[in-house]
Design a protein around this motif. Structure first.
Motif, mmCIF file in Angstrom:
data_model
loop_
_atom_site.group_PDB
_atom_site.id
_atom_site.type_symbol
_atom_site.label_atom_id
_atom_site.label_comp_id
_atom_site.label_asym_id
_atom_site.label_seq_id
_atom_site.Cartn_x
_atom_site.Cartn_y
_atom_site.Cartn_z
ATOM 1 N N GLY A 330 57.412 -16.623 -17.003
ATOM 2 C CA GLY A 330 57.143 -17.709 -17.939
ATOM 3 C C GLY A 330 58.307 -18.083 -18.835
ATOM 4 N N GLU A 331 59.259 -17.166 -19.001
ATOM 5 C CA GLU A 331 60.419 -17.497 -19.839
ATOM 6 C C GLU A 331 61.271 -18.576 -19.178
ATOM 7 O OE1 GLU A 331 59.314 -14.567 -19.143
ATOM 8 O OE2 GLU A 331 59.627 -13.128 -20.766
ATOM 9 N N GLU A 332 61.251 -18.612 -17.835
ATOM 10 C CA GLU A 332 62.227 -19.448 -17.139
ATOM 11 C C GLU A 332 62.030 -20.950 -17.368
ATOM 12 O OE1 GLU A 332 63.598 -17.688 -13.490
ATOM 13 O OE2 GLU A 332 64.209 -19.668 -12.790
ATOM 14 N N PRO A 333 60.795 -21.475 -17.274
ATOM 15 C CA PRO A 333 60.629 -22.911 -17.549
ATOM 16 C C PRO A 333 61.096 -23.287 -18.960
ATOM 17 C CG PRO A 333 58.640 -22.012 -16.541
ATOM 18 C CD PRO A 333 59.532 -20.837 -16.832
ATOM 19 N N LEU A 334 60.946 -22.343 -19.898
ATOM 20 C CA LEU A 334 61.365 -22.601 -21.274
ATOM 21 C C LEU A 334 62.884 -22.577 -21.388
ATOM 22 C CD1 LEU A 334 60.211 -22.921 -24.118
ATOM 23 C CD2 LEU A 334 60.048 -20.425 -24.257
ATOM 24 N N LEU A 335 63.504 -21.546 -20.799
ATOM 25 C CA LEU A 335 64.961 -21.404 -20.885
ATOM 26 C C LEU A 335 65.699 -22.538 -20.201
ATOM 27 C CD1 LEU A 335 65.306 -17.591 -20.255
ATOM 28 C CD2 LEU A 335 66.169 -18.837 -22.237
ATOM 29 N N ARG A 336 65.026 -23.144 -19.215
ATOM 30 C CA ARG A 336 65.695 -24.201 -18.461
ATOM 31 C C ARG A 336 65.739 -25.524 -19.188
ATOM 32 N NH1 ARG A 336 64.952 -25.102 -12.225
ATOM 33 N NH2 ARG A 336 64.595 -22.994 -11.471
ATOM 34 N N VAL A 337 64.900 -25.708 -20.214
ATOM 35 C CA VAL A 337 64.842 -27.015 -20.880
ATOM 36 C C VAL A 337 66.235 -27.344 -21.423
ATOM 37 C CG1 VAL A 337 63.829 -28.340 -22.763
ATOM 38 C CG2 VAL A 337 62.398 -26.753 -21.438
ATOM 39 N N SER A 338 66.774 -28.467 -20.999
ATOM 40 C CA SER A 338 68.152 -28.841 -21.333
ATOM 41 C C SER A 338 68.366 -28.852 -22.837
ATOM 42 C CB SER A 338 68.444 -30.230 -20.763
ATOM 43 O OG SER A 338 69.562 -30.792 -21.417
ATOM 44 N N PRO A 339 69.550 -28.408 -23.281
ATOM 45 C CA PRO A 339 69.859 -28.482 -24.719
ATOM 46 C C PRO A 339 69.845 -29.920 -25.240
ATOM 47 C CG PRO A 339 71.704 -27.509 -23.485
ATOM 48 C CD PRO A 339 70.618 -27.794 -22.491
ATOM 49 N N LEU A 340 69.909 -30.889 -24.340
ATOM 50 C CA LEU A 340 69.892 -32.296 -24.776
ATOM 51 C C LEU A 340 68.482 -32.799 -25.064
ATOM 52 C CD1 LEU A 340 72.575 -33.765 -22.341
ATOM 53 C CD2 LEU A 340 72.856 -32.819 -24.640
ATOM 54 N N VAL A 341 67.484 -32.044 -24.640
ATOM 55 C CA VAL A 341 66.090 -32.431 -24.969
ATOM 56 C C VAL A 341 65.844 -32.081 -26.425
ATOM 57 C CG1 VAL A 341 63.668 -31.872 -24.514
ATOM 58 C CG2 VAL A 341 65.267 -32.159 -22.598
ATOM 59 N N PRO A 342 65.441 -33.050 -27.252
ATOM 60 C CA PRO A 342 65.252 -32.751 -28.674
ATOM 61 C C PRO A 342 64.198 -31.670 -28.899
ATOM 62 C CG PRO A 342 65.131 -35.113 -28.284
ATOM 63 C CD PRO A 342 65.191 -34.465 -26.933
ATOM 64 N N ARG A 343 64.506 -30.771 -29.838
ATOM 65 C CA ARG A 343 63.544 -29.763 -30.282
ATOM 66 C C ARG A 343 62.911 -30.284 -31.561
ATOM 67 N NH1 ARG A 343 66.194 -28.449 -25.722
ATOM 68 N NH2 ARG A 343 65.961 -26.259 -25.195
ATOM 69 N N VAL A 344 61.606 -30.255 -31.627
ATOM 70 C CA VAL A 344 60.903 -30.752 -32.810
ATOM 71 C C VAL A 344 60.018 -29.627 -33.328
ATOM 72 C CG1 VAL A 344 59.289 -32.482 -33.657
ATOM 73 C CG2 VAL A 344 60.908 -33.080 -31.843
ATOM 74 N N SER A 345 60.185 -29.278 -34.597
ATOM 75 C CA SER A 345 59.336 -28.237 -35.183
ATOM 76 C C SER A 345 58.021 -28.848 -35.624
ATOM 77 C CB SER A 345 60.001 -27.639 -36.425
ATOM 78 O OG SER A 345 61.214 -27.035 -36.096
ATOM 79 N N LEU A 346 56.928 -28.190 -35.275
ATOM 80 C CA LEU A 346 55.611 -28.626 -35.783
ATOM 81 C C LEU A 346 55.214 -27.696 -36.903
ATOM 82 C CD1 LEU A 346 53.542 -29.314 -32.546
ATOM 83 C CD2 LEU A 346 55.010 -30.878 -33.815
#
Ligand SMILES: *Cc1c(COP(=O)(O)O)cnc(C)c1O
Length: 346
Positions: A330-346
């Motif tokens: 399960g870590e892999e789909p998360l680790l793969r998310v490109s650094p260019l995809v914005p991270r938004v804190s909820l």
């Protein structure tokens, strides 16, 4: 059009960290923040974990650990456990990190780095208890500890911990590793070391087997709500991050969404999972470089949100469900998310 966003739910993180801490007590919990806190952003993860009472952080790589230390200051201890170059070890020591040390040559380099920086290096000595992924072999352990004790007496290091990493593949193997670990701790004491903390277990063993907890447990996956692949759901924790994209076009009973393989969505997921949509679970049919295609739902419109992974509130798979669909964790789909995809804190 790229519409992807990784939403990091910090209230859920706090609640996971609290649940993990309650379960592990009286053992302390080290929240693992390697790889930029599994690509979720070290700063926000450390701040929220501190709120939830975490007092230890650690990771493989020095850059993530240095950021964790910069955020937490005196409120937490931070360990970096990869064997690194002298230059990187110096940066780590200058930044106030503790170091995992799993080979004799590295112990000497850490000593030199400490002298150069002008600090006493706080180290956690690692015994290889069978995983063969870094760590001093049992036959070399006594001599290694004797050397560490000598360096302690000369004032260049202090051994604050003894640790290992277990496979968590079978209870039998883990029990053998634990016995080897206990022997190593006894041998270290015999050489005159008095480590404050013994740590051996990661998420699964620490959660299910109290006898593995020692003084400190290193928890990555479960803090982020990621259950083990082929493992049970863990009550009281849920995935922290959701990967979301918007519909950019609808045609022929299919919705095109603005996320593709360049954003880190594995193309091998096509045809293997259903994702969360406003109309319920729908098949993910194609993953192209810049866009993906999902089976449409009644009333689908441009701008609708599709959830690729998350806690499951919209029928979406969890990160581990996605991992399992393509034979990974399960870590892999998360680790793969490109650094260019914005991270938004909820
Ligand atoms: C990544 C890592 C962990 C965390 O493992 P989880 O199973 O995710 O809790 C623990 N220890 C070490 C040495 C690690 O590298």
């Amino acid at each position: 059009m790229n519409t992807a966003e990784l939403r990091v739910d910090l209230e859920r993180l706090r609640s996971n960290v609290r649940a993990v801490r309650a379960r592990m007590a009286p053992a302390e919990v080290l929240v693992v923040i390697k790889d930029d806190a599994y690509a979720q952003g070290v700063q926000r993860i450390v701040e929220a974990s501190l709120d939830a009472g975490a007092r230890w952080f650690g990771g493989i790589d020095v850059p993530s650990a240095l950021r964790a230390k910069a955020v937490s200051g005196d409120r937490a201890r931070v360990v970096a456990w990869m064997t690194v170059t002298e230059a990187e070890a110096e940066a780590a020591l200058r930044g106030g990190l503790e170091l995992g040390v799993g080979d004799a040559g590295y112990l000497e380099r850490v000593r030199q780095s400490a002298a150069k920086v002008g600090v006493v290096a706080r180290v956690h000595l690692k015994i290889d208890t069978g995983l063969h992924r870094n760590g001093v072999r049992p036959e070399d352990w006594d001599a290694f500890c004797a050397r560490a004790a000598q360096l302690e007496r000369e004032g260049s290091i202090v051994v604050v911990g003894i640790w290992s990493h277990i496979a968590e593949a079978s209870d039998e193997e883990d029990d053998i590793s634990r016995a080897a670990f206990d022997r190593a701790v006894a041998a270290a004491r015999g050489e005159g070391l008095s480590p404050e903390v013994r740590h051996l277990a990661a998420s699964a063993a620490a959660w299910h087997r109290p006898e593995f907890r020692g003084d400190l447990v290193r928890i990555g996956a479960f803090c982020y709500g990621i259950r083990s692949a082929d493992g049970p759901e863990i009550s009281g924790i849920a995935p922290v991050s959701s990967l979301v994209a918007r519909v950019v076009a609808i045609e022929g009973g299919e919705a095109r969404i603005g996320i593709g393989s360049v954003d880190g969505l594995p193309s091998t997921l096509a045809g293997r999972v259903h994702v969360g949509t406003p109309g319920g679970r729908r098949e993910l049919r194609h993953v192209n470089p810049f866009e993906s295609v999902v089976e449409a739902w009644d009333g689908a419109q441009c701008g609708d949100e599709v959830v690729l992974f998350g806690p499951g509130e919209h029928g979406e798979p969890t990160p581990t469900d996605l991992g399992e669909a393509i034979g990974t964790v399960g870590e892999e789909p998360l680790l793969r998310v490109s650094p260019l995809v914005p991270r938004v804190s909820l």
